[in-house]
Design a protein around this motif. Structure first.
Motif, PDB file in Angstrom:
ATOM      1  N   GLU A  22       0.804  -1.220   0.000  1.00 51.69           N
ATOM      2  CA  GLU A  22       0.000   0.000   0.000  1.00 51.69           C
ATOM      3  C   GLU A  22       0.836   1.268   0.000  1.00 51.69           C
ATOM      4  O   GLU A  22       0.451   2.263  -0.594  1.00 51.69           O
ATOM      5  N   SER A  23       1.948   1.253   0.717  1.00 53.64           N
ATOM      6  CA  SER A  23       2.700   2.483   0.938  1.00 53.64           C
ATOM      7  C   SER A  23       4.147   2.188   1.289  1.00 53.64           C
ATOM      8  O   SER A  23       4.459   1.140   1.843  1.00 53.64           O
ATOM      9  N   GLU A  24       5.010   3.134   0.968  1.00 55.15           N
ATOM     10  CA  GLU A  24       6.410   3.001   1.368  1.00 55.15           C
ATOM     11  C   GLU A  24       6.628   3.455   2.804  1.00 55.15           C
ATOM     12  O   GLU A  24       7.721   3.339   3.338  1.00 55.15           O
ATOM     13  N   PHE A  25       5.587   3.982   3.442  1.00 53.78           N
ATOM     14  CA  PHE A  25       5.686   4.485   4.803  1.00 53.78           C
ATOM     15  C   PHE A  25       5.163   3.461   5.798  1.00 53.78           C
ATOM     16  O   PHE A  25       4.304   2.653   5.485  1.00 53.78           O
ATOM     17  N   ALA A  26       5.681   3.521   7.013  1.00 53.55           N
ATOM     18  CA  ALA A  26       5.317   2.551   8.042  1.00 53.55           C
ATOM     19  C   ALA A  26       3.951   2.833   8.659  1.00 53.55           C
ATOM     20  O   ALA A  26       3.313   1.929   9.172  1.00 53.55           O
ATOM     21  N   SER A  27       3.498   4.092   8.620  1.00 55.18           N
ATOM     22  CA  SER A  27       2.224   4.432   9.239  1.00 55.18           C
ATOM     23  C   SER A  27       1.551   5.558   8.456  1.00 55.18           C
ATOM     24  O   SER A  27       2.188   6.243   7.654  1.00 55.18           O
ATOM     25  N   THR A  28       0.268   5.751   8.713  1.00 56.97           N
ATOM     26  CA  THR A  28      -0.445   6.850   8.058  1.00 56.97           C
ATOM     27  C   THR A  28       0.108   8.194   8.509  1.00 56.97           C
ATOM     28  O   THR A  28       0.172   9.130   7.713  1.00 56.97           O
ATOM     29  N   GLU A  29       0.536   8.282   9.761  1.00 51.63           N
ATOM     30  CA  GLU A  29       1.112   9.529  10.258  1.00 51.63           C
ATOM     31  C   GLU A  29       2.386   9.881   9.498  1.00 51.63           C
ATOM     32  O   GLU A  29       2.619  11.033   9.140  1.00 51.63           O
ATOM     33  N   GLU A  30       3.217   8.869   9.260  1.00 57.64           N
ATOM     34  CA  GLU A  30       4.451   9.082   8.514  1.00 57.64           C
ATOM     35  C   GLU A  30       4.131   9.526   7.079  1.00 57.64           C
ATOM     36  O   GLU A  30       4.761  10.440   6.547  1.00 57.64           O
ATOM     37  N   ALA A  31       3.148   8.890   6.463  1.00 60.28           N
ATOM     38  CA  ALA A  31       2.743   9.249   5.101  1.00 60.28           C
ATOM     39  C   ALA A  31       2.195  10.675   5.061  1.00 60.28           C
ATOM     40  O   ALA A  31       2.524  11.450   4.154  1.00 60.28           O
ATOM     41  N   GLU A  32       1.376  11.042   6.035  1.00 59.86           N
ATOM     42  CA  GLU A  32       0.810  12.390   6.082  1.00 59.86           C
ATOM     43  C   GLU A  32       1.890  13.443   6.327  1.00 59.86           C
ATOM     44  O   GLU A  32       1.846  14.532   5.749  1.00 59.86           O
ATOM     45  N   ALA A  33       2.862  13.131   7.161  1.00 56.28           N
ATOM     46  CA  ALA A  33       3.959  14.071   7.417  1.00 56.28           C
ATOM     47  C   ALA A  33       4.778  14.288   6.154  1.00 56.28           C
ATOM     48  O   ALA A  33       5.153  15.425   5.831  1.00 56.28           O
ATOM     49  N   HIS A  34       5.038  13.223   5.427  1.00 57.81           N
ATOM     50  CA  HIS A  34       5.789  13.357   4.177  1.00 57.81           C
ATOM     51  C   HIS A  34       4.991  14.166   3.165  1.00 57.81           C
ATOM     52  O   HIS A  34       5.545  15.037   2.479  1.00 57.81           O
ATOM     53  N   ASP A  35       3.699  13.912   3.071  1.00 58.14           N
ATOM     54  CA  ASP A  35       2.846  14.656   2.145  1.00 58.14           C
ATOM     55  C   ASP A  35       2.865  16.149   2.469  1.00 58.14           C
ATOM     56  O   ASP A  35       2.997  16.983   1.572  1.00 58.14           O
ATOM     57  N   ALA A  36       2.778  16.490   3.747  1.00 58.57           N
ATOM     58  CA  ALA A  36       2.804  17.900   4.155  1.00 58.57           C
ATOM     59  C   ALA A  36       4.150  18.532   3.815  1.00 58.57           C
ATOM     60  O   ALA A  36       4.208  19.661   3.308  1.00 58.57           O
ATOM     61  N   TRP A  37       5.249  17.813   4.063  1.00 55.62           N
ATOM     62  CA  TRP A  37       6.584  18.325   3.738  1.00 55.62           C
ATOM     63  C   TRP A  37       6.711  18.545   2.236  1.00 55.62           C
ATOM     64  O   TRP A  37       7.180  19.583   1.792  1.00 55.62           O
ATOM     65  N   PHE A  38       6.253  17.560   1.451  1.00 49.87           N
ATOM     66  CA  PHE A  38       6.357  17.650  -0.001  1.00 49.87           C
ATOM     67  C   PHE A  38       5.542  18.821  -0.543  1.00 49.87           C
ATOM     68  O   PHE A  38       6.015  19.599  -1.372  1.00 49.87           O
ATOM     69  N   ARG A  39       4.324  18.969  -0.050  1.00 48.57           N
ATOM     70  CA  ARG A  39       3.481  20.082  -0.492  1.00 48.57           C
ATOM     71  C   ARG A  39       4.106  21.434  -0.147  1.00 48.57           C
ATOM     72  O   ARG A  39       4.028  22.382  -0.930  1.00 48.57           O
ATOM     73  N   ALA A  40       4.736  21.527   1.009  1.00 49.95           N
ATOM     74  CA  ALA A  40       5.401  22.778   1.401  1.00 49.95           C
ATOM     75  C   ALA A  40       6.569  23.077   0.469  1.00 49.95           C
ATOM     76  O   ALA A  40       6.778  24.241   0.084  1.00 49.95           O
ATOM     77  N   LYS A  41       7.333  22.049   0.091  1.00 48.54           N
ATOM     78  CA  LYS A  41       8.454  22.250  -0.825  1.00 48.54           C
ATOM     79  C   LYS A  41       7.969  22.688  -2.205  1.00 48.54           C
ATOM     80  O   LYS A  41       8.571  23.559  -2.836  1.00 48.54           O
ATOM     81  N   VAL A  42       6.877  22.102  -2.679  1.00 46.39           N
ATOM     82  CA  VAL A  42       6.314  22.491  -3.979  1.00 46.39           C
ATOM     83  C   VAL A  42       5.833  23.933  -3.911  1.00 46.39           C
ATOM     84  O   VAL A  42       6.111  24.740  -4.806  1.00 46.39           O
ATOM     85  N   ARG A  43       5.135  24.303  -2.846  1.00 44.52           N
ATOM     86  CA  ARG A  43       4.642  25.669  -2.695  1.00 44.52           C
ATOM     87  C   ARG A  43       5.809  26.651  -2.656  1.00 44.52           C
ATOM     88  O   ARG A  43       5.776  27.710  -3.267  1.00 44.52           O
ATOM     89  N   GLU A  44       6.870  26.285  -1.939  1.00 46.91           N
ATOM     90  CA  GLU A  44       8.066  27.134  -1.859  1.00 46.91           C
ATOM     91  C   GLU A  44       8.660  27.345  -3.258  1.00 46.91           C
ATOM     92  O   GLU A  44       9.040  28.462  -3.622  1.00 46.91           O
ATOM     93  N   ALA A  45       8.724  26.290  -4.039  1.00 47.41           N
ATOM     94  CA  ALA A  45       9.269  26.401  -5.398  1.00 47.41           C
ATOM     95  C   ALA A  45       8.368  27.256  -6.286  1.00 47.41           C
ATOM     96  O   ALA A  45       8.856  28.091  -7.063  1.00 47.41           O
TER      97      ALA A  45
END
Length: 60
Positions: free
Chosen positions: A8-31
């Motif tokens: 289902e996912s490369e992440f160990a938990s939904t929290e980890e997946a959500e944290a990565h998603d938030a980080w990624f979205r912030a990096k895209v917005r910054e760019a």
């Protein structure tokens, strides 16, 4: 914190997946918000090809 299957996912938990998603979205917005001018695609490709060619040459 439910565990996620590797199928289902490369992440160990939904929290980890959500944290990565938030980080990624912030990096895209910054760019997207970066006011500096973009670099033409052809220029980037030429620079990357020069790096690849430099690495492919045997070193003395």
């Amino acid at each position: 914190m439910p565990a996620l299957s590797p199928i289902e996912s490369e992440f160990a938990s939904t929290e980890e997946a959500e944290a990565h998603d938030a980080w990624f979205r912030a990096k895209v917005r910054e760019a997207l918000d970066d006011p500096r001018p973009g670099i033409p695609h052809d220029q980037v490709m030429a620079e990357m090809q020069a790096i690849i060619d430099g690495k492919a040459k045997p070193q003395a």
